[in-house]
Design an enzyme around this catalytic site. Sequence first.
Site, short mmCIF file in Angstrom:
data_model
loop_
_atom_site.label_atom_id
_atom_site.label_comp_id
_atom_site.label_asym_id
_atom_site.label_seq_id
_atom_site.Cartn_x
_atom_site.Cartn_y
_atom_site.Cartn_z
N CYS A 22 0.83 -0.95 0.08
CA CYS A 22 -0.06 0.04 0.05
C CYS A 22 0.75 1.10 0.01
O CYS A 22 2.05 1.24 0.02
CB CYS A 22 -0.89 0.06 1.31
SG CYS A 22 -0.02 0.31 2.78
N CYS A 25 3.65 1.57 2.54
CA CYS A 25 4.88 0.93 2.16
C CYS A 25 5.77 1.79 1.33
O CYS A 25 7.01 1.95 1.50
CB CYS A 25 4.52 -0.19 1.53
SG CYS A 25 3.45 -1.52 2.46
N ASP A 455 7.50 22.93 -35.55
CA ASP A 455 8.50 23.33 -36.62
C ASP A 455 8.15 22.56 -37.81
O ASP A 455 7.48 21.80 -37.89
CB ASP A 455 9.81 22.53 -35.88
CG ASP A 455 10.98 22.73 -37.18
OD1 ASP A 455 10.98 23.94 -37.57
OD2 ASP A 455 11.58 21.91 -37.52
N ASP A 654 12.80 18.96 -34.00
CA ASP A 654 13.85 17.99 -34.45
C ASP A 654 14.95 17.92 -33.35
O ASP A 654 15.76 17.31 -33.39
CB ASP A 654 14.23 18.06 -35.49
CG ASP A 654 15.19 19.42 -35.98
OD1 ASP A 654 15.30 20.14 -34.98
OD2 ASP A 654 15.48 19.86 -37.08
N ASP A 658 15.90 23.24 -32.98
CA ASP A 658 14.57 23.60 -31.98
C ASP A 658 15.15 23.40 -30.53
O ASP A 658 14.30 23.73 -29.70
CB ASP A 658 13.48 22.97 -32.29
CG ASP A 658 13.05 23.12 -33.82
OD1 ASP A 658 12.76 24.35 -34.33
OD2 ASP A 658 12.95 21.89 -34.44
#
Length: 773
Positions: A22, A25, A455, A654, A658
């Site tokens: 849970c 833990c 782009d 790319d 960019d």
Amino acid sequence: MTNPNPAPAMEHATIDITGMTCAACVRRVERALQKLDGVVEASVNLATQQAQTGFDPARVTRPALEAAIVQAGYGVLAPPPPAASVTADALTLDPALAAPVSARERADRDERRRQLRGLRIAASATVPLLVLGMSHGAIPFASTPAGRHVQLVLASLVLFGPGLRLLRGGVVALRHHNPDMNTLVSLGALAAWSWSTVATLAPHWFVHGDHELHVYFEATGAILSFVLLGKFLESRARWRLGDAVRHLHAMVPALAHRLAGGGEQDVPVAALRVGDLVRVRPGERVPVDGVVREGASAFDESLLTGESVPVDKAIGDRVVGGSMNTTGAVLVQVDRTGADTALARIAAAVEEAQGSRAPIARFADRASAVFVPIVLTLAAITLLAWWLSQPDGEGLAVAIEFTVAVLVIACPCALGLATPAAVAVAAGRGAELGVLFRNGAAVEQASRIDTVFVDKTGTLTTGRPEVTAIEVLADLDAGAALRLAAAAELGSEHPFARAIVAEARARALPIEGAVGFVATPAMGVTAHVDGARVAVGKPEWLATLGVDIGAVAAIVARLAQGGITPLVVARQQAPVAVIGLADTLRAEARPALTTLHELGVRVVVLTGDRRGVAEAVTAGLALDGLHAELLPADKARLVRSAQQRGERVAMVGDGVNDAPALAAADLGMAVGTGTDVAAAAADVALLRGGLDGLPRALGLARATMRTIRQNLVWASVYNLLGIPFAAGVFHSFGLRLSPVLASAAMSLSSVSVLLNSLRLRRYGRRRERGRQA
């Protein structure tokens, strides 16, 4: 001057854990790791049962991390040995290693077997317990001393047999001052069993005369059986979270046909080394990445590119591990093995995303930190309130019944699984759709995007421009001008450069090596060819270099008006030619933009190309904006400007020109073909290139966040409503919840969260069927 105290290098490690049940833990393991000196970050995922850690290797080691987890009360699986440490001879002698099973898979499989065995034992004892305990006088034997002793034996069999693991887990949690689900269930089952045992063996302690106390042996058996059933169903559902990664691994054949010593030998793929030659026959999958050295064939690379049409490959072409050879036999020289292959990098990226946590999980973290202590407090209040209302043995029995119901209905498991389960499914489904999310944070951020900057080259267009015109000046012919440009562009990776070089090679022109190559991003290149300084690039950029472009202005304008990108070639500061290149719009661009608008997303195109060219290429597209003739810094400025207006921006590009815009955006999305983006630094990688994956990524992210919110609401409402009913708040209205029903509800709550998350596996199925049709 060098820094005398350089920042330490941080290593990352993924540790497979066993025994977590849970959210409590998760918190306990994270705290144990974060206490270690040298641990920089630690994130634990309940759904995948993994810990992602970052640490300073000079101050702490992986064994120390694993020891901390073990000391916290959990198990650790041994990491797989590095491929380089496994010898080919060892693999060849042991055919079982040809298709290795990971330690995680083996542990999960063994755990499900143990759970099923324990569930069968518990169920075989609980069924008669329920028949006897809930007969309400229909079976006279049930209320006799002998009948109660039979129930005691059956309940003890369940509690100290299959239920012993839960008891141990609860004790370990208490010892670490961090009570969890095991603690609640153990206390509930022990309370019911202890009271019933005393009422059976020493009833005179509480009553006088012939009055009989009620016993809850059936509650003990039902609580544990339902919990075991829930854990078994949860384990099976969690196993399905890794289907996508297992499917990727299944694409790699177990054996490869390696050529050695003048013959052919079948060896495990793990035994292959860089430089080995392997034969791939028709109908077989390529074992690892490599280069074709003999033969020609067509390869189905749909697992990476999404394209169902096989791609022709000849000598010198690269092939990717996992792709299917469809026609002729080829000889492939291995150049990447193991974790370095494209398929392995994609699988690793998916696993990393599945093991990460989304920021929205902080709600569950905060809730789980106080959840169990609050439930224990409410259980104590329930016990005292009901016992004080009837301070006798029968009143104590009623108080224990309500208290047990409160303890067992509370479910921190559902809260802990709400976010990681959905993120894990989304990461796997995304990989199937050609979308790689870096982590859970990327999924959450993608769900909020309302503006996408795209782009043009390689994203909106195919990224494979072709030379369509060569217009020369002075005494050069077209071939000589193209040869100069190709020699200068040979060292560039830009699509325009590749197109010029490809055209020169297609014309069989000699391309001599240039010296002094310098590339200016988004502008052009300069180099020395045949002793002369050659520049190739945008007209306006060449003007800044002192080139008089007046002589080519008319040619440049005419080409641009026709949608053709003009690049000027200059030698010794004088223009000698204009090369025109054209790129075609991707077939999927128009429908992708339509889908994005349906999602309410604005689409703006950014390009360094001339405005006339950009407008000609994008004519007829439903765009919300177009910005041309931009430098990389200009793209980043436009991204920041949109963010200042309150827009949540994704940048798709790319990753080269960019890069500034990708870093500035709320979400960076890299475009590629699967062989180059698996290790990209973007938040999201679109493996199949172009815009087709963009609406899939944003749509899947939104569906994932809807699922997470549904899970959190369900888990929260379930606990908020279930606990009052279990405590008997509505008892006066005839509404009450027995421990048996409470345990059933608790067990099914976490399973329902997992099943709801698994619905994401169907995302986009209808669209895929439509495309296939």
